[in-house]
Design an enzyme around this catalytic site. Structure first.
Site, short mmCIF file in Angstrom:
data_model
loop_
_atom_site.label_atom_id
_atom_site.label_comp_id
_atom_site.label_asym_id
_atom_site.label_seq_id
_atom_site.Cartn_x
_atom_site.Cartn_y
_atom_site.Cartn_z
CG ASN A 39 -0.62 0.25 2.47
OD1 ASN A 39 0.92 -0.86 2.41
ND2 ASN A 39 -1.29 0.24 3.48
CD GLU B 144 -1.14 4.16 4.13
OE1 GLU B 144 -0.47 5.47 5.75
OE2 GLU B 144 -1.92 3.96 4.77
CB CYS C 125 -5.25 -1.32 -2.05
SG CYS C 125 -6.41 -0.62 -0.57
CD GLU D 283 -5.40 -5.97 -1.47
OE1 GLU D 283 -4.96 -4.91 -1.06
OE2 GLU D 283 -6.17 -6.72 -0.41
CB CYS E 299 -10.58 -3.26 0.68
SG CYS E 299 -10.12 -2.08 -0.91
CB CYS F 252 -8.79 -4.58 -3.23
SG CYS F 252 -7.52 -4.10 -3.07
#
Ligand code: THU
Length: 160
Positions: free
Chosen positions: A62, A64, A73, A75, A112, A115
């Protein structure tokens, strides 16, 4: 009125070493990738490792940003990078791991919603199942295909 039921099968393992090859290695690469995440805001370091049909392993984590929604994210970083570099090679398996304060989560980490949609579309596009491996210290879960994570995905048909 009709009723529909969806069933998913999840293989659960107590130890990483019990995973059939080459899955344990894929998980280890996801764990290493988590260590390289840029997550100063959430302190949740997520890693993903994707095994491609040509044997290559692509990792992501990830990333940010101070403008929170601009982050991405683990993934999606891994899956999009794989698609950008190897557009015609299917992704066979993805492993996901997450740690907070240097400690990996006890429970398996599940992607999530956004994803899940991306994993679903990757699977549809390539026409080959994309296995999902969710790492937790207590147990490791293996789903046979990404679709199992999202039984009712968003799809639309283009106007003719
Ligand atoms: N995150 C992921 O990397 N993957 C997911 O599936 C869910 C959440 C990241 C986003 C954010 O940087 C941090 O975890 C906390 O939400």
């Amino acid at each position: 009125m009709k009723q529909r039921a969806f069933t998913i099968r999840i293989a659960e393992y107590d130890h990483l070493e019990d995973l059939p090859d080459p899955r344990a290695d894929l998980v280890r690469q996801a764990m290493e990738a988590a260590g390289r995440a840029y997550a100063p805001y959430s302190s949740c370091h997520v890693g993903a490792a994707v095994l491609l049909g040509n044997g290559k392993i692509i990792t992501g984590n990830n990333q940010e940003n101070a403008a929170y929604p601009s982050g991405l994210c683990a993934e999606r970083v891994a899956i999009f990078y794989a698609g950008s570099q190897y557009p015609d090679v299917p992704a066979k398996s993805i492993a996901i791991a997450a740690m907070v304060n240097g400690i990996f989560q006890e429970e398996p980490v599940t992607p999530c919603g956004g994803c899940r949609q991306v994993l679903f579309e990757k699977e549809m596009h390539q026409g080959v199942p994309l296995e999902v491996i969710l790492y937790g210290r207590k147990k490791i879960q293996v789903l046979r295909q990404a679709t199992d994570l999202l039984p009712l995905p968003f799809v639309f048909k283009k106007a003719p």
